[in-house]
Design an enzyme around this catalytic site. Structure first.
Site, PDB file in Angstrom:
ATOM      1  N   ARG A  36      55.539  58.503  91.722  1.00  0.00           N
ATOM      2  CA  ARG A  36      56.803  58.851  91.059  1.00  0.00           C
ATOM      3  C   ARG A  36      58.006  58.782  92.003  1.00  0.00           C
ATOM      4  O   ARG A  36      58.969  59.524  91.846  1.00  0.00           O
ATOM      5  CB  ARG A  36      56.734  60.239  90.408  1.00  0.00           C
ATOM      6  CG  ARG A  36      55.701  60.345  89.292  1.00  0.00           C
ATOM      7  CD  ARG A  36      56.094  59.489  88.105  1.00  0.00           C
ATOM      8  NE  ARG A  36      55.242  59.723  86.967  1.00  0.00           N
ATOM      9  CZ  ARG A  36      55.469  60.645  86.038  1.00  0.00           C
ATOM     10  NH1 ARG A  36      56.514  61.414  86.108  1.00  0.00           N
ATOM     11  NH2 ARG A  36      54.647  60.762  85.031  1.00  0.00           N
ATOM     12  N   ARG A  40      63.217  60.045  88.858  1.00  0.00           N
ATOM     13  CA  ARG A  40      63.107  61.491  89.017  1.00  0.00           C
ATOM     14  C   ARG A  40      64.062  62.112  90.014  1.00  0.00           C
ATOM     15  O   ARG A  40      65.068  62.655  89.625  1.00  0.00           O
ATOM     16  CB  ARG A  40      61.673  61.867  89.391  1.00  0.00           C
ATOM     17  CG  ARG A  40      60.751  61.780  88.199  1.00  0.00           C
ATOM     18  CD  ARG A  40      59.483  62.513  88.481  1.00  0.00           C
ATOM     19  NE  ARG A  40      58.954  63.159  87.290  1.00  0.00           N
ATOM     20  CZ  ARG A  40      57.905  63.927  87.314  1.00  0.00           C
ATOM     21  NH1 ARG A  40      57.278  64.168  88.425  1.00  0.00           N
ATOM     22  NH2 ARG A  40      57.474  64.496  86.210  1.00  0.00           N
ATOM     23  N   ARG A  49      70.133  55.019  84.866  1.00  0.00           N
ATOM     24  CA  ARG A  49      69.411  55.258  83.620  1.00  0.00           C
ATOM     25  C   ARG A  49      70.296  55.849  82.527  1.00  0.00           C
ATOM     26  O   ARG A  49      69.922  55.814  81.348  1.00  0.00           O
ATOM     27  CB  ARG A  49      68.255  56.226  83.879  1.00  0.00           C
ATOM     28  CG  ARG A  49      66.879  55.622  84.143  1.00  0.00           C
ATOM     29  CD  ARG A  49      66.269  54.985  82.914  1.00  0.00           C
ATOM     30  NE  ARG A  49      66.381  55.819  81.727  1.00  0.00           N
ATOM     31  CZ  ARG A  49      65.670  56.905  81.472  1.00  0.00           C
ATOM     32  NH1 ARG A  49      64.738  57.262  82.296  1.00  0.00           N
ATOM     33  NH2 ARG A  49      65.887  57.613  80.381  1.00  0.00           N
ATOM     34  N   ASP A  85      55.815  52.760  82.658  1.00  0.00           N
ATOM     35  CA  ASP A  85      55.128  53.973  82.247  1.00  0.00           C
ATOM     36  C   ASP A  85      53.761  53.604  81.689  1.00  0.00           C
ATOM     37  O   ASP A  85      53.585  52.497  81.170  1.00  0.00           O
ATOM     38  CB  ASP A  85      55.913  54.760  81.208  1.00  0.00           C
ATOM     39  CG  ASP A  85      55.370  56.177  81.099  1.00  0.00           C
ATOM     40  OD1 ASP A  85      55.768  57.040  81.900  1.00  0.00           O
ATOM     41  OD2 ASP A  85      54.489  56.414  80.248  1.00  0.00           O
ATOM     42  N   TYR A 160      46.892  61.036  75.216  1.00  0.00           N
ATOM     43  CA  TYR A 160      48.221  60.993  74.567  1.00  0.00           C
ATOM     44  C   TYR A 160      48.089  60.564  73.111  1.00  0.00           C
ATOM     45  O   TYR A 160      48.743  61.122  72.229  1.00  0.00           O
ATOM     46  CB  TYR A 160      49.168  60.058  75.333  1.00  0.00           C
ATOM     47  CG  TYR A 160      49.651  60.700  76.610  1.00  0.00           C
ATOM     48  CD1 TYR A 160      50.573  61.736  76.578  1.00  0.00           C
ATOM     49  CD2 TYR A 160      49.155  60.310  77.842  1.00  0.00           C
ATOM     50  CE1 TYR A 160      51.001  62.360  77.743  1.00  0.00           C
ATOM     51  CE2 TYR A 160      49.570  60.922  79.016  1.00  0.00           C
ATOM     52  CZ  TYR A 160      50.489  61.956  78.954  1.00  0.00           C
ATOM     53  OH  TYR A 160      50.899  62.581  80.112  1.00  0.00           O
TER      54      TYR A 160
HETATM   55  O1  CP3 Z   1      55.596  56.289  90.226  1.00  0.00           O
HETATM   56  C1  CP3 Z   1      56.699  55.798  89.921  1.00  0.00           C
HETATM   57  O2  CP3 Z   1      57.746  56.190  90.411  1.00  0.00           O
HETATM   58  C2  CP3 Z   1      56.738  54.601  89.000  1.00  0.00           C
HETATM   59  C3  CP3 Z   1      56.989  54.861  87.678  1.00  0.00           C
HETATM   60  C4  CP3 Z   1      56.074  55.686  86.809  1.00  0.00           C
HETATM   61  C5  CP3 Z   1      56.568  56.428  85.713  1.00  0.00           C
HETATM   62  N1  CP3 Z   1      55.517  56.924  85.025  1.00  0.00           N
HETATM   63  C6  CP3 Z   1      57.991  56.568  85.385  1.00  0.00           C
HETATM   64  C7  CP3 Z   1      58.413  57.712  84.565  1.00  0.00           C
HETATM   65  C8  CP3 Z   1      54.686  55.805  86.795  1.00  0.00           C
HETATM   66  C9  CP3 Z   1      53.674  55.240  87.764  1.00  0.00           C
HETATM   67  C10 CP3 Z   1      54.355  56.583  85.645  1.00  0.00           C
HETATM   68  C11 CP3 Z   1      52.968  56.853  85.246  1.00  0.00           C
HETATM   69  C12 CP3 Z   1      52.730  57.936  84.300  1.00  0.00           C
HETATM   70  N2  CP3 Z   1      53.393  58.210  83.167  1.00  0.00           N
HETATM   71  C13 CP3 Z   1      51.628  58.800  84.395  1.00  0.00           C
HETATM   72  C14 CP3 Z   1      50.604  58.765  85.468  1.00  0.00           C
HETATM   73  C15 CP3 Z   1      51.094  59.384  86.689  1.00  0.00           C
HETATM   74  C16 CP3 Z   1      51.041  60.892  86.682  1.00  0.00           C
HETATM   75  O3  CP3 Z   1      52.096  61.504  86.833  1.00  0.00           O
HETATM   76  O4  CP3 Z   1      49.946  61.433  86.562  1.00  0.00           O
HETATM   77  C17 CP3 Z   1      51.684  59.668  83.302  1.00  0.00           C
HETATM   78  C18 CP3 Z   1      50.723  60.788  83.000  1.00  0.00           C
HETATM   79  C19 CP3 Z   1      52.808  59.280  82.522  1.00  0.00           C
HETATM   80  C20 CP3 Z   1      53.269  59.862  81.262  1.00  0.00           C
HETATM   81  C21 CP3 Z   1      54.615  60.454  81.436  1.00  0.00           C
HETATM   82  N3  CP3 Z   1      55.768  59.712  81.490  1.00  0.00           N
HETATM   83  C22 CP3 Z   1      54.958  61.819  81.534  1.00  0.00           C
HETATM   84  C23 CP3 Z   1      53.972  62.967  81.525  1.00  0.00           C
HETATM   85  C24 CP3 Z   1      56.353  61.876  81.652  1.00  0.00           C
HETATM   86  C25 CP3 Z   1      57.227  63.115  81.635  1.00  0.00           C
HETATM   87  C26 CP3 Z   1      57.380  63.768  82.916  1.00  0.00           C
HETATM   88  C27 CP3 Z   1      58.764  63.517  83.458  1.00  0.00           C
HETATM   89  O5  CP3 Z   1      58.886  63.125  84.606  1.00  0.00           O
HETATM   90  O6  CP3 Z   1      59.763  63.755  82.729  1.00  0.00           O
HETATM   91  C28 CP3 Z   1      56.836  60.544  81.650  1.00  0.00           C
HETATM   92  C29 CP3 Z   1      58.231  60.095  81.790  1.00  0.00           C
HETATM   93  C30 CP3 Z   1      58.550  59.283  82.979  1.00  0.00           C
HETATM   94  N4  CP3 Z   1      57.782  58.279  83.500  1.00  0.00           N
HETATM   95  C31 CP3 Z   1      59.739  59.365  83.736  1.00  0.00           C
HETATM   96  C32 CP3 Z   1      59.668  58.379  84.734  1.00  0.00           C
HETATM   97  C33 CP3 Z   1      60.703  58.024  85.775  1.00  0.00           C
HETATM   98  C34 CP3 Z   1      60.883  60.327  83.470  1.00  0.00           C
HETATM   99  C35 CP3 Z   1      61.696  59.791  82.364  1.00  0.00           C
HETATM  100  C36 CP3 Z   1      63.162  59.869  82.617  1.00  0.00           C
HETATM  101  O7  CP3 Z   1      63.615  59.701  83.769  1.00  0.00           O
HETATM  102  O8  CP3 Z   1      63.853  60.055  81.613  1.00  0.00           O
END
Ligand code: CP3
Length: 362
Positions: A36, A40, A49, A85, A160
């Site tokens: 991540r 973030r 974004r 994602d 999910y």
């Molecule tokens: O690692 C990275 O920086 C690359 C990008 C990446 C994202 N999601 C971007 C993202 C990766 C590798 C993921 C994988 C992902 N997505 C996983 C596996 C990794 C882990 O954390 O276990 C999972 C379970 C998801 C599902 C997911 N997507 C969740 C649970 C969330 C919400 C949590 C949050 O951060 O708000 C997301 C959203 C998400 N995926 C964001 C980002 C940058 C945030 C969205 C935003 O910025 O509006």
């Protein structure tokens, strides 16, 4: 943004420290990246974004390229991870899923019956041109720095789809797994196929490593994981196995599952913060490298604590065949990006191999 050539550094991502550590080969210093890292915690990410929904941003090759590069420029990490994602392949296949800010993926019509499983649309690789474009442009921009592609593993995606959104217990998922074994198997097969398609497109466009995220696999007993989940993760690794690209497999809370996670077919097993890496190395065996495992919450503590914990992880990581330094899970949104840069520098400093001794004068 290709960095100036440095004669001491390899100029091909396939010879980078990340790829070498994944293969258990000697490295110039321990490679580091952060799950991540793209998004973030970075203000430049939030600015880019603004006004674009998450899943829309993931399909815009220019945005994907820029967001993926931001942490590489800022922190000097040893790899980029594609901004995307795990639910994206499902969305491209036609499912109605939204990522709600601060919550996560929400599925409009959760999979709750055998008929729902059979009605799931399949991912058509011809709909992934945006991904090929993004990965190619990234590989060009990154030069010697490897790009990590990724996909969600079948189990984590199934949670999910069945729960309809994020969940703690994953009780509906487990209930479906026990009550409908045949439909479960078809669902997992479909998700394995879709993950493999998504990964192959990234590898074919030039990704230097891939990570399969089975984030929630740790909610299962080893016996259930082995019988009802591992075969499908193995299908994903087998489907992409002909490509000479290292494979990382990660889940949270998987201490009891670590040997099995390795057996699914990865070169590198990702470890969360619950288990010291020397113990993880013992459980995984010497045939695979490890990735991890600084507790992401430590980054919110004082600098002395951060340094002490980084040193501990680096030391315990020496027990592994190869070590890729990472967090035990994703960067927390409140993390100060300056601390991430500091951790990357400290890991490099602590692990720099001594220069080759000058040959004695004759
Ligand atoms: O690692 C990275 O920086 C690359 C990008 C990446 C994202 N999601 C971007 C993202 C990766 C590798 C993921 C994988 C992902 N997505 C996983 C596996 C990794 C882990 O954390 O276990 C999972 C379970 C998801 C599902 C997911 N997507 C969740 C649970 C969330 C919400 C949590 C949050 O951060 O708000 C997301 C959203 C998400 N995926 C964001 C980002 C940058 C945030 C969205 C935003 O910025 O509006």
């Amino acid at each position: 943004m290709t960095p100036a050539p440095d004669p001491a550094r390899p100029d091909l991502p396939s010879d980078s420290d990340l790829v070498r550590a994944a293969r258990g080969l000697p490295v110039s210093r321990t490679p580091v990246w952060f799950m991540r890292q793209a998004g973030r915690s970075l203000p430049e990410y939030r600015a880019l974004r603004a006004g674009t929904a998450m899943l829309e941003a993931c399909r815009d090759p220019d945005l994907v390229t820029e967001i993926t590069l931001q942490p590489v420029r800022r922190h000097g990490v040893d790899a980029a991870i594609l901004f995307s994602d795990i639910v994206l392949p499902l969305v491209v296949a036609g499912l109605d899923i939204e990522i709600k800010p601060g919550i996560g993926p929400v599925v409009a019509q959760p999979v709750r019956s055998v008929a729902d499983v059979d009605a799931l649309p399949l991912l058509d690789p011809s709909h992934l041109d945006f991904l090929t474009t993004a990965v190619r442009s990234l590989v060009q921009e990154l030069g010697p720095t490897p790009l990590i592609g990724f996909a969600g593993a079948p189990f984590t995606l199934a949670t999910y789809l069945i729960e309809g959104g994020p969940s703690k217990e994953h009780a509906r998922t487990k209930a479906f797994m026990y009550a409908e074994p045949a439909a479960w198997s078809r669902l997992m097969d479909r998700l394995a196929l879709s993950a493999a398609t998504f990964l192959k497109v990234q590898m074919d466009a030039g990704a230097s490593a891939v990570q399969l995220f089975d984030s929630w696999a740790g909610v299962l007993s080893a016996a259930d994981y082995e019988a009802r989940v591992l075969p499908y993760s193995r299908e994903v690794f087998e489907a992409i196995g002909s490509r000479d690209v290292p494979r990382i497999h990660f889940g949270v809370g998987t201490g009891e599952l670590l040997p099995l996670i390795g057996e699914a077919g990865a070169d590198v097993v990702g470890v969360d913060w619950r288990l010291p890496l020397d113990e993880a190395a013992r459980r995984v065996g010497h045939g695979r490298s490890l990735q991890g495992n600084l507790d992401p919450a430590v980054l919110l503590a004082d600098r002395a604590t951060v340094d002490r914990e980084v040193r501990r992880v680096v030391e315990q990581g020496r027990a592994a065949r190869g070590h890729i330094f990472n967090l035990g899970h994703g960067v927390l949104p409140d993390t100060d990006p300056g601390v991430l840069t500091h951790v990357a520098e400290l890991v490099h400093e602590l692990t720099l191999s001594p220069a080759d001794p000058t040959p004695p004068a004759t």
